[in-house]
Design an enzyme around this catalytic site. Structure first.
Site, PDB file in Angstrom:
ATOM      1  N   GLU A  31      -7.773  -2.938 -12.221  1.00 14.87           N
ATOM      2  CA  GLU A  31      -8.172  -2.993 -10.812  1.00 14.87           C
ATOM      3  C   GLU A  31      -9.483  -2.226 -10.719  1.00 14.87           C
ATOM      4  O   GLU A  31      -9.497  -1.007 -10.604  1.00 14.87           O
ATOM      5  CB  GLU A  31      -7.112  -2.348  -9.922  1.00 14.87           C
ATOM      6  CG  GLU A  31      -7.449  -2.550  -8.447  1.00 14.87           C
ATOM      7  CD  GLU A  31      -6.758  -1.585  -7.503  1.00 14.87           C
ATOM      8  OE1 GLU A  31      -6.568  -1.933  -6.350  1.00 14.87           O
ATOM      9  OE2 GLU A  31      -6.427  -0.460  -7.913  1.00 14.87           O
ATOM     10  N   ASP A  34      -2.307  -5.779  -1.746  1.00 19.19           N
ATOM     11  CA  ASP A  34      -3.236  -4.934  -0.983  1.00 19.19           C
ATOM     12  C   ASP A  34      -4.047  -5.739   0.014  1.00 19.19           C
ATOM     13  O   ASP A  34      -4.976  -5.209   0.632  1.00 19.19           O
ATOM     14  CB  ASP A  34      -4.232  -4.248  -1.932  1.00 19.19           C
ATOM     15  CG  ASP A  34      -3.583  -3.149  -2.736  1.00 19.19           C
ATOM     16  OD1 ASP A  34      -2.598  -2.569  -2.257  1.00 19.19           O
ATOM     17  OD2 ASP A  34      -4.064  -2.871  -3.848  1.00 19.19           O
TER      18      ASP A  34
HETATM   19  C1  GLC Z   1      -4.239   0.475  -5.846  1.00 16.91           C
HETATM   20  C2  GLC Z   1      -2.968  -0.231  -5.447  1.00 16.91           C
HETATM   21  C3  GLC Z   1      -2.640   0.126  -4.043  1.00 16.91           C
HETATM   22  C4  GLC Z   1      -2.443   1.607  -3.967  1.00 16.91           C
HETATM   23  C5  GLC Z   1      -3.632   2.366  -4.553  1.00 16.91           C
HETATM   24  C6  GLC Z   1      -3.269   3.772  -4.828  1.00 16.91           C
HETATM   25  O1  GLC Z   1      -5.324   0.069  -5.104  1.00 16.91           O
HETATM   26  O2  GLC Z   1      -3.103  -1.606  -5.640  1.00 16.91           O
HETATM   27  O3  GLC Z   1      -1.516  -0.547  -3.549  1.00 16.91           O
HETATM   28  O4  GLC Z   1      -2.265   1.997  -2.634  1.00 16.91           O
HETATM   29  O5  GLC Z   1      -4.051   1.834  -5.771  1.00 16.91           O
HETATM   30  O6  GLC Z   1      -2.418   3.842  -5.934  1.00 16.91           O
END
Ligand code: GLC
Length: 563
Positions: free
Chosen positions: A260, A334
């Site tokens: 991510e 998200d």
């Molecule tokens: C990432 C996850 C999200 C979470 C964040 C903190 O962006 O996808 O859902 O709130 O990290 O862990």
């Protein structure tokens, strides 16, 4: 490009809390997932990513982990997990875990020990930092609002703070400390040894910190600056950490990893997702990035289908240029539902679900489908702020109210942008609570569950589910699979509101054209000389290829033609 075992696969994300509840407590669980493996196999997916299933206080829905090497009791136990991995394997499905290593939960033993003794080894696992001039160390704003700094519990008034880029309950782990890194590598290896085939790596850019903790120029009237901007600044310092992570864990087992990672640049993308990258691939989060360039929901722009295509196509070209592998998505846990976010209002339905699916499924890379996407789930109609669970939406609701929005306006804004849209229970059938649970669901059920559900679509020709099955089959077919996975991507400019591209392979003299019409007006487009041997591979919403080589696409029409 060197071939990897996961090239040519299609992946699926499960949000365990909302997928299937086997014991009536209103929360999805591992046995629920096991009971749906045949369903996933029928859909045709090969890799399943599970959002976090570890013990957690669930302040941020499991992204606040209290124990990295166990299963949250609400989801089951390690035996259930082993069974899930084994049963999935029987169906040729590999399990990918969520690796949340930028932060843990404030309920984790490490954090408790650290706060209890500032000289303990665990205190070194976190960023415990002295304030500056009687204030917190810098002006960064956390992802969920407010400062990233909070006094260390038990040491209030002592001018010592811990860093949390996300919620207060998610203290950041100090990757600068080799002992902490070793702990992380051990836990990754724990899951590899238990049979998982890979990881989705959460919020990983946030692990690098500038240890002088400087301020950044304010980006809002609160005098603060979003922490993501610091990540972007420190991007070129992350290499050594991620190389070590890869080499001491993922490499051992030839894992599939997907990062991510927002803020990728031409320079960084090959380092992150090139042939010898830190990860196998990265999500294409370019649409989200464009939207989240603005700190608050109240400023979020609406992306038109053309804006959506522009983001996706830029990403395709960027990755192609450096021979890197991308993971296209239209939604995840998200984000709101892609069909509601990127399609015009008249296509925020089953028609539009197929239109956008066609665009997604033939892009270069490894497509991810988010649970419910395959039946065309749209955004949920939240009627009040009490129906939301998400910490982020709640903080944005407050922000909206503080900025003069009425309650109804603030709720509507949260309903448009909120993450809970994707987190409402999976719709299995038309019985109470959509067959998700026999108890009271932890989050409200989508308003259309009586008609919009798996049961009404499974095995039904023309349904969105059946269409996804066909898309996946074509995507993985022996004849065309390689061109979709590795072939050249080129955008095709036809008209405003028309999303079109080609996939081609010079060596095999193949070219495939993908066209989707998001306009209300019919589109007629001539494939020209190339149409002589044209063959329609798949089409949706009455799109056709005429004998004269013209494709005719009504509103939402989508077609894939081999030339
Ligand atoms: C990432 C996850 C999200 C979470 C964040 C903190 O962006 O996808 O859902 O709130 O990290 O862990």
């Amino acid at each position: 490009m060197e071939q990897k075992w996961w090239h040519g696969k299609v992946a699926y994300q499960i949000y365990p809390k909302s997928f299937c509840d086997s014991n009536g407590d209103g929360v999805g669980d591992l046995r629920g997932i096991i009971s749906k493996l045949d369903y996933l196999q029928a859909l045709g997916v090969d890799i399943v990513w599970l959002s976090p299933i570890y013990p957690s206080p669930f302040i941020d829905q499991g992204y606040d982990i209290a124990d990295y090497v166990n299963i949250a009791p609400v989801f089951g136990n390690l035996d259930d997990f082993d069974e899930l991995v084994a049963e999935a394997k029987k169906r040729n499905i590999d399990i990918v875990m969520d690796l949340v290593a930028n932060h843990c939960s404030s309920e984790h033993e490490w954090f408790k020990k650290a706060c209890a003794d500032l000289n303990s080894e665990e205190a070194g696992y976190f960023y415990f930092v002295k304030g500056k001039d009687g204030k917190v160390p810098n002006n960064l704003r956390s992802y969920f609002g407010g400062s990233v700094w909070e006094p260390v519990p038990g040491h209030e008034g002592e001018d010592i703070y811990y860093s949390h880029y996300f919620a207060k309950a998610q203290p950041d782990l100090n990757w600068n400390n080799p002992k902490l890194r070793e702990q992380v590598f051990n836990l990754v290896n724990f899951w590899i040894d238990r049979g998982v085939k890979g990881f989705r790596v959460d919020a990983i850019l946030s692990i690098v910190k500038d240890l002088s903790f400087p301020d950044l120029p304010a980006d809002d009237t609160d005098g603060m600056c979003h922490a993501a901007k610091m990540n972007a600044k420190l991007l070129d310092r992350i290499g050594p950490y991620l190389t070590e992570l890869r080499d001491k864990t993922f490499k051992r087992a030839n894992c599939f990893t997907v990062g991510e990672v927002l803020t990728v640049t031409t320079d960084s993308v090959s380092k992150f997702a090139g042939p010898d990258g830190y990860f196998s691939t990265l999500f294409d989060l370019s649409c989200r990035e464009k939207i989240e360039a603005f700190p608050h929901y109240r400023e979020y722009p609406t992306l038109s289908p053309d804006d959506f295509a522009e983001c996706v196509f830029n990403t395709q070209e960027l990755y192609q240029k450096v021979d890197a592998f991308v993971a296209p998505i239209i939604e995840n846990h998200d984000e709101p539902r892609g069909v509601s976010y990127y399609m015009p209002e008249y296509l925020q339905n089953q028609v539009g679900a197929k239109t956008i699916a066609t665009v997604l499924m033939f892009l270069r890379g490894i497509p991810f489908i988010y649970q419910g996407q395959e039946i065309g789930m749209t955004n949920t109609k939240f009627a009040s702020i009490d129906e939301f669970d998400d910490i982020f939406a709640k903080s944005e609701y407050q922000d909206l109210i503080e900025h003069g929005y009425s309650d109804a306006e603030a709720v509507a804004c949260c309903a448009r942008h909120g993450r809970d849209n994707a987190r409402t229970p999976m719709l299995w059938d038309d019985s109470d609570n959509a067959g998700f649970t026999t108890g009271k669901p932890w989050l409200r059920v989508h308003q259309d569950y009586k008609t919009l559900n798996v049961k009404s679509q499974f095995g039904v020709p023309g349904s969105t589910f059946s269409y996804y099955q066909q898309l996946i089959k074509l995507r993985k077919s022996e004849e065309y699979g390689p061109i979709f996975t590795y072939g050249r991507f080129d955008r095709l400019n036809i008209a405003k509101g028309v999303i079109a591209y080609t996939r081609s392979c010079d060596k095999c003299h193949q070219k495939i054209v993908i066209i989707a019409n998001t306009n209300q007006e019919e589109l007629r487009y001539s494939l020209g000389d190339q149409a002589a041997n044209a063959k329609v591979l798949i089409s949706a919403n009455s799109a056709v290829l005429c004998a004269d080589g013209t494709v005719v696409l009504g509103c939402g029409g989508a077609i894939v033609v081999a030339l």
